[in-house]
Scaffold this active site. Structure first.
Site, PDB file in Angstrom:
ATOM      1  N   LYS A  13       0.809  -1.214   0.000  1.00  0.00           N
ATOM      2  CA  LYS A  13       0.000   0.000   0.000  1.00  0.00           C
ATOM      3  C   LYS A  13       0.848   1.272   0.000  1.00  0.00           C
ATOM      4  O   LYS A  13       0.426   2.329  -0.447  1.00  0.00           O
ATOM      5  CB  LYS A  13      -0.926   0.012   1.217  1.00  0.00           C
ATOM      6  CG  LYS A  13      -0.160   0.200   2.526  1.00  0.00           C
ATOM      7  CD  LYS A  13      -1.097   0.386   3.694  1.00  0.00           C
ATOM      8  CE  LYS A  13      -1.511  -0.955   4.256  1.00  0.00           C
ATOM      9  NZ  LYS A  13      -1.962  -0.893   5.629  1.00  0.00           N
ATOM     10  N   GLU A  27       6.805  -5.874   8.309  1.00  0.00           N
ATOM     11  CA  GLU A  27       6.110  -5.416   7.090  1.00  0.00           C
ATOM     12  C   GLU A  27       6.438  -3.951   6.906  1.00  0.00           C
ATOM     13  O   GLU A  27       5.761  -3.084   7.467  1.00  0.00           O
ATOM     14  CB  GLU A  27       4.607  -5.531   7.269  1.00  0.00           C
ATOM     15  CG  GLU A  27       4.071  -6.914   7.423  1.00  0.00           C
ATOM     16  CD  GLU A  27       2.619  -6.843   7.877  1.00  0.00           C
ATOM     17  OE1 GLU A  27       1.884  -5.935   7.473  1.00  0.00           O
ATOM     18  OE2 GLU A  27       2.249  -7.689   8.679  1.00  0.00           O
ATOM     19  N   HIS A  70       1.236  -3.701  14.915  1.00  0.00           N
ATOM     20  CA  HIS A  70       1.749  -2.530  14.175  1.00  0.00           C
ATOM     21  C   HIS A  70       1.757  -1.366  15.143  1.00  0.00           C
ATOM     22  O   HIS A  70       0.706  -0.993  15.661  1.00  0.00           O
ATOM     23  CB  HIS A  70       0.851  -2.249  12.966  1.00  0.00           C
ATOM     24  CG  HIS A  70       1.468  -1.273  12.003  1.00  0.00           C
ATOM     25  ND1 HIS A  70       1.838  -0.006  12.360  1.00  0.00           N
ATOM     26  CD2 HIS A  70       1.798  -1.389  10.699  1.00  0.00           C
ATOM     27  CE1 HIS A  70       2.366   0.612  11.323  1.00  0.00           C
ATOM     28  NE2 HIS A  70       2.356  -0.209  10.305  1.00  0.00           N
TER      29      HIS A  70
HETATM   30  N1  PLP Z   1       1.629  -3.265   7.904  1.00  0.00           N
HETATM   31  C1  PLP Z   1       0.363  -2.844   8.102  1.00  0.00           C
HETATM   32  C2  PLP Z   1      -0.650  -3.831   8.582  1.00  0.00           C
HETATM   33  C3  PLP Z   1       0.010  -1.512   7.890  1.00  0.00           C
HETATM   34  O1  PLP Z   1      -1.241  -1.117   8.115  1.00  0.00           O
HETATM   35  C4  PLP Z   1       1.010  -0.600   7.432  1.00  0.00           C
HETATM   36  C5  PLP Z   1       0.693   0.815   7.207  1.00  0.00           C
HETATM   37  O2  PLP Z   1      -0.315   1.344   7.556  1.00  0.00           O
HETATM   38  C6  PLP Z   1       2.312  -1.083   7.216  1.00  0.00           C
HETATM   39  C7  PLP Z   1       2.589  -2.420   7.463  1.00  0.00           C
HETATM   40  C8  PLP Z   1       3.425  -0.187   6.748  1.00  0.00           C
HETATM   41  O3  PLP Z   1       3.693   0.831   7.652  1.00  0.00           O
HETATM   42  P1  PLP Z   1       4.937   1.797   7.434  1.00  0.00           P
HETATM   43  O4  PLP Z   1       4.789   2.434   6.102  1.00  0.00           O
HETATM   44  O5  PLP Z   1       4.833   2.773   8.544  1.00  0.00           O
HETATM   45  O6  PLP Z   1       6.158   0.961   7.518  1.00  0.00           O
END
Ligand code: PLP
Length: 460
Positions: free
Chosen positions: A70, A275, A198
């Site tokens: 995402k 992640e 998270h």
């Molecule tokens: N994993 C999950 C379930 C998330 O919702 C998100 C971001 O919202 C991420 C990983 C990635 O987070 P970041 O970009 O802060 O590393």
């Protein structure tokens, strides 16, 4: 190992030529174009992503990185990360389709959205995606019906009260509700294989990871007691994407390593994932945005205060991108984007109080206020660094419909380092390309991407 990325996917940047130089050339070309229609565009340094990966492997050797699609689903990013052997964390069916389209095997995909549409669960079942997260009973009921052989990861809530962007209000189950959910899963013959969390984005306290790892240990014990074979710990995201972050990645890694040694020591048989989104891509992307309109506003207009008492006017610049597009971090992360000017102003050149606004016809589309800039003109390009996370393709995850064009670049030295990494993995007969640390020293010596200089208006 599959060759996800090829030399035709990016511009090979030779020694002594920076991505900044490339961006300068592109803005010059765009300014000379005969069309009146301009569009913001990105330059992405894929070498910066490779370097981040080597740093990750060095700092968190026990953790297997997954990329949170995402965050930036552009093809160059997905391909370089696939080539590096990462797994992919997907939030929906479109993201699962996207990574499967480039050839990522189902075994390297986790569907990490604890609240999914039934169609997403069915897609995962049909395409062999086994790892799914959950945090509530309804989700379990959906999985029993649509994907009974799934391996579920229980998403627990964290204390993210200090994070810039919190997730635990929306996702994650409290510790006291975990036993009930684990019992429920057992009753319906759903396999629970691990725990995820998270800590939210922009967390200033690395101890939040340590606390969540300790909590995860408790849930592992509960699960094992109830007969679940617990072997996956997913540390989620929230790792900083820039050098200037409040807490450095290395500091967070050191806290995590100590907590893992305590609660999940080496040899305990648990696969540890993270992640990561912004960590990998933020600093790799630079964007050029054009000034499309300009006007002077007198500060003695009703409702306007004089700033510093030193000027009586402010200059309002309108850009072709705003907070509903690539500058959404202004709304969500409280970031004040600072432009880098292409022409260095002379010391005699006066600076004016200035603000930058996006193209939406509303008063909320303010990109930055309170800047001191030299006199700029319609058609000038403003350049912004650290624009890789949650910017490109926010509205649509599919290729070809990205709002802004992206030029990918990589230095020859980075490309060679990436190839050496692949060869090392192949020699170890590592068909799926599990990430291994590579000690080549390049990640420290390569100078392709110089860190941004944040002054009121820094200069390219
Ligand atoms: N994993 C999950 C379930 C998330 O919702 C998100 C971001 O919202 C991420 C990983 C990635 O987070 P970041 O970009 O802060 O590393």
């Amino acid at each position: 190992m599959a060759g996800y990325l090829s030399e035709s996917d990016f511009v090979m940047v030779e020694e002594g030529f920076s991505t900044r130089d490339l961006l300068k050339e592109l803005t010059l070309g765009a300014s000379q174009a005969t069309t009146d229609e301009v569009a913001a565009f990105f330059v992405a340094d894929l070498g910066a992503i490779v370097r981040k990966h080597f740093c990750f492997l060095k700092c968190l050797p026990r953790v297997r990185p997954f990329y949170a699609v995402k965050c930036n689903s552009s093809p160059g990013v997905l391909k370089v990360l696939a080539q590096l052997g990462l797994g992919f964390s997907c939030a929906n069916k479109a993201e699962m389709e996207l990574v499967q389209h480039i050839g990522i095997p189902a075994s390297k995909i986790i569907c990490a959205n604890p609240c999914k549409q039934i169609a997403q669960i069915k897609y995962a079942a049909k395409h062999g995606i086994q790892l799914l997260s959950f945090d509530n009973e309804m989700e379990l009921a959906k999985v029993v019906k649509s994907h009974p052989s799934a391996k579920m990861v229980l998403c627990i809530a964290t204390d993210d009260s200090h994070s810039l962007s919190c997730l635990s209000l929306k996702f994650g189950v409290s510790l006291k509700s975990c036993r009930h959910l684990l019992e429920n899963a057992k009753k319906h013959h759903v396999e629970v294989v691990g725990v995820s969390f998270h800590i939210g984005s922009g967390c200033p306290d690395p101890q939040a990871y340590a606390q969540s790892i300790a909590d995860a240990r408790l849930v592992f014990e509960m699960g094992t007691e109830l007969g679940h074979k617990m072997h996956v710990l997913d540390l989620g995201g929230g790792f900083p994407g820039t050098e200037g972050a409040k807490v450095r990645f290395e500091e967070i890694a050191s806290v995590i390593n100590s907590a893992l040694d305590l609660y999940f020591p080496e040899g305990c048989g648990v696969d540890i994932f993270a992640e990561l989104g912004r960590y990998y891509v933020t600093s790799a992307f630079t964007v050029a945005v054009s000034i499309i309109a300009k006007k002077e506003v007198l500060l003695d207009q009703p409702g306007r205060e004089e700033e510093n008492g030193s000027t009586s006017k402010t200059i309002v610049y309108h850009l072709d991108e705003g907070v509903y597009g690539i500058f959404n971090s202004v709304l969500f992360d409280n970031i004040c984007p600072t432009p880098i000017l292409q022409k260095k102003p002379s010391t005699e050149q006066p600076l004016y109080s200035s603000s930058l606004w996006g193209p939406a016809v509303d008063g909320c589309d303010c990109v930055a206020e309170g800047l001191w800039l030299p006199q700029l003109h319609v058609g000038d390009w403003l350049v912004f660094d650290n624009m890789g996370a949650y910017t490109v393709g926010m509205g649509s995850p599919f290729w070809g419909t990205q709002a802004c064009h992206i030029t990918y670049a990589m230095s020859r030295v980075a490309w060679e380092a990436l190839r050496r990494q692949l060869m090392a993995a192949e020699q170890e007969d590592d068909v799926e390309g599990v990430c291994k640390p590579l000690s080549c020293g390049w990640e420290i010596t390569d100078t392709l991407c110089v860190g941004p200089v944040f002054t009121p208006a820094s200069i390219m």
